[in-house]
Design a protein around this motif. Structure first.
Motif, PDB file in Angstrom:
ATOM      1  N   ALA A  36     -52.132  23.700  -5.166  1.00 35.92           N
ATOM      2  CA  ALA A  36     -53.831  24.652  -5.287  1.00 35.92           C
ATOM      3  C   ALA A  36     -54.773  24.052  -5.074  1.00 35.92           C
ATOM      4  O   ALA A  36     -55.927  24.476  -5.677  1.00 35.92           O
ATOM      5  CB  ALA A  36     -53.439  25.493  -6.567  1.00 35.92           C
ATOM      6  N   ASN A  37     -55.140  23.365  -4.172  1.00 39.89           N
ATOM      7  CA  ASN A  37     -56.097  22.980  -3.369  1.00 39.89           C
ATOM      8  C   ASN A  37     -56.173  22.972  -2.573  1.00 39.89           C
ATOM      9  O   ASN A  37     -55.801  22.911  -1.595  1.00 39.89           O
ATOM     10  CB  ASN A  37     -56.657  20.535  -3.695  1.00 39.89           C
ATOM     11  CG  ASN A  37     -54.233  20.620  -3.216  1.00 39.89           C
ATOM     12  OD1 ASN A  37     -53.666  20.338  -4.159  1.00 39.89           O
ATOM     13  ND2 ASN A  37     -54.789  20.122  -2.341  1.00 39.89           N
ATOM     14  N   PRO A  38     -57.127  22.904  -1.727  1.00 40.25           N
ATOM     15  CA  PRO A  38     -57.672  23.192  -0.131  1.00 40.25           C
ATOM     16  C   PRO A  38     -57.303  22.501   0.529  1.00 40.25           C
ATOM     17  O   PRO A  38     -57.052  21.013  -0.219  1.00 40.25           O
ATOM     18  CB  PRO A  38     -59.305  23.092  -0.652  1.00 40.25           C
ATOM     19  CG  PRO A  38     -60.315  22.981  -1.804  1.00 40.25           C
ATOM     20  CD  PRO A  38     -59.023  22.200  -2.900  1.00 40.25           C
ATOM     21  N   PHE A  39     -56.592  22.473   1.410  1.00 45.40           N
ATOM     22  CA  PHE A  39     -56.426  21.322   1.810  1.00 45.40           C
ATOM     23  C   PHE A  39     -56.824  19.810   2.859  1.00 45.40           C
ATOM     24  O   PHE A  39     -57.981  19.566   2.644  1.00 45.40           O
ATOM     25  CB  PHE A  39     -55.380  21.332   3.724  1.00 45.40           C
ATOM     26  CG  PHE A  39     -54.576  20.298   4.295  1.00 45.40           C
ATOM     27  CD1 PHE A  39     -53.959  20.050   4.725  1.00 45.40           C
ATOM     28  CD2 PHE A  39     -55.298  19.905   5.612  1.00 45.40           C
ATOM     29  CE1 PHE A  39     -52.884  19.202   4.728  1.00 45.40           C
ATOM     30  CE2 PHE A  39     -54.485  19.271   5.984  1.00 45.40           C
ATOM     31  CZ  PHE A  39     -53.214  18.366   5.931  1.00 45.40           C
ATOM     32  N   GLY A  40     -55.817  18.825   2.183  1.00 44.24           N
ATOM     33  CA  GLY A  40     -56.403  17.727   2.299  1.00 44.24           C
ATOM     34  C   GLY A  40     -57.055  17.187   0.935  1.00 44.24           C
ATOM     35  O   GLY A  40     -57.386  15.771   0.708  1.00 44.24           O
ATOM     36  N   TYR A  41     -57.639  17.566   0.116  1.00 46.46           N
ATOM     37  CA  TYR A  41     -58.252  17.281  -1.444  1.00 46.46           C
ATOM     38  C   TYR A  41     -57.469  16.836  -2.711  1.00 46.46           C
ATOM     39  O   TYR A  41     -56.066  17.339  -2.485  1.00 46.46           O
ATOM     40  CB  TYR A  41     -59.498  18.255  -1.816  1.00 46.46           C
ATOM     41  CG  TYR A  41     -59.878  17.664  -2.769  1.00 46.46           C
ATOM     42  CD1 TYR A  41     -61.313  17.297  -2.991  1.00 46.46           C
ATOM     43  CD2 TYR A  41     -60.161  18.737  -4.590  1.00 46.46           C
ATOM     44  CE1 TYR A  41     -62.066  16.546  -3.837  1.00 46.46           C
ATOM     45  CE2 TYR A  41     -60.278  17.530  -5.464  1.00 46.46           C
ATOM     46  CZ  TYR A  41     -62.016  17.138  -4.745  1.00 46.46           C
ATOM     47  OH  TYR A  41     -62.541  16.369  -5.711  1.00 46.46           O
TER      48      TYR A  41
END
Ligand code: TXA
Ligand code: MG
Length: 317
Positions: free
Chosen positions: A136-141
């Motif tokens: 559940a994080n923005p993509f890549g983070y």
């Protein structure tokens, strides 16, 4: 801000309507939706800014439910499931047609996993569909290991955060597929040695360039905002005199060094270091520093997964 609580009936109600709910697992928090509903799954990709070539992991209540999702559940995969589920292991198996192509990014296989977290298992048992859930994080983070990590970044994009406290393992699941024998596509919460105890020798194929099968293995995945340099910290300190530095240490502070330091495990436990890793990377992003100097941990057990994430975090974008 998303609603936050421990109410699995509320979570079910929202999921039944095709909405997104953040769920705790033992590895990291997931951003969940009905895996059999393409419209709901599309909301996951939108909320994360996730490219459609990156497939989602499908979460099930028990290994029995896997038979509903795959056309073949080979003996070795069943042995791994029997040993490690509920737990930090994802199995990549040939998918049945009713799983939307969006979920598997058009691949003929699906990643399935039975997570080990009381609240999420209870929820999965209540539902009559499995849950697609990437981290559940923005993509890549960096992946979230605490409910507040989800709230900070995706709070406006998720209806409800099921609060299961901090994650017990702290790095994502180990991903195992079968291609002429077992193959590890992502190092994770179950150690290579533990997998080999069950199925014998496995190949480890975790590099993105040679491995389009697991797009989550992009070299610069799991990347915090702050630049990270890996190596011998005492040496690195002399090479970066003009930076505002912070240190990421495994189990001891570096003495007589007047820069902020985060120690992953003061008891020298790799399990504890894994639990603290992603929260530490997020903390550096909030500090007034320009560069983080970090060291690898012993490359054994879950230490291999920690080192994998550190290398990806250090790969400059
Ligand atoms: O621990 C975990 O696995 C967490 C929790 C929430 O379960 N989930 C997670 O999901 O890490 P995500 O989306 O961040 O990573 C999923 C990765 C994909 O990027 C891809 O590398 C791999 O799983 N994957 C999923 N389905 C696959 C498939 N059919 N074939 C190969 N790799 C697959
Ligand atoms: Mg992820």
């Amino acid at each position: 801000m998303a609603e936050l609580g421990k109410d699995i009936n509320r979570a079910k109600q929202l999921l039944d309507r095709g909405e997104l709910v953040a769920i705790p697992t033992e590895t990291v928090y997931g951003l969940a939706a009905n895996a059999l509903d393409a419209t709901a799954a599309a909301r996951i990709f939108a909320a994360k800014n996730r490219p459609s070539f990156d497939p989602l992991i499908v979460h099930v209540a028990t290994a029995m439910r896997v038979h509903e999702l795959v056309t073949d559940f080979p003996d070795q995969a069943q042995a791994l499931a029997a040993t490690f589920w509920p737990g930090p292991l994802t199995l990549v198996l040939p998918k049945k047609n009713h799983i939307p192509d969006l979920v598997t990014a058009g691949l003929p296989t699906v990643g399935v996993r039975c997570p080990s977290h009381e609240l999420t298992l209870e929820l999965l048992h209540l539902l009559d569909y499995p849950l697609a859930a990437p981290s559940a994080n923005p993509f890549g983070y960096v992946s979230p290991t605490r409910p507040e990590h989800v709230q900070e970044q995706l709070g406006s994009r998720v209806a409800y955060i099921l609060d299961g406290g901090p994650c017990r393992v702290g790095v994502e699941s180990t991903i195992v597929g079968f291609d002429d024998g077992p193959v590890i596509y992502r190092l994770g919460g179950v150690a290579v040695e533990e997998i080999e105890n069950v199925v014998g020798r496995v190949r480890v194929m975790t590099h993105s360039s040679s491995n389009p099968v697991a797009p989550g293995q992009l070299a610069s995945h799991y990347a915090p905002a702050r630049q990270i340099v890996l190596g011998n910290i005492a040496e690195l300190l002399t090479q970066h005199p003009n930076e505002k530095l912070a240190l990421l240490r495994y189990h001891k502070r570096l003495p007589d060094t007047p820069v902020p330091q985060i120690v992953l495990s003061s008891s020298g436990s790799l399990e504890e270091a894994a639990q603290n890793l992603f929260a530490a990377l997020r903390q550096f992003d909030k500090m007034d520093v320009t560069l983080v100097l970090a060291e690898l941990v012993p490359d054994t057990g879950i230490g291999r997964a920690i080192n994998d994430r550190l290398r990806r975090a250090a790969t400059s974008r």
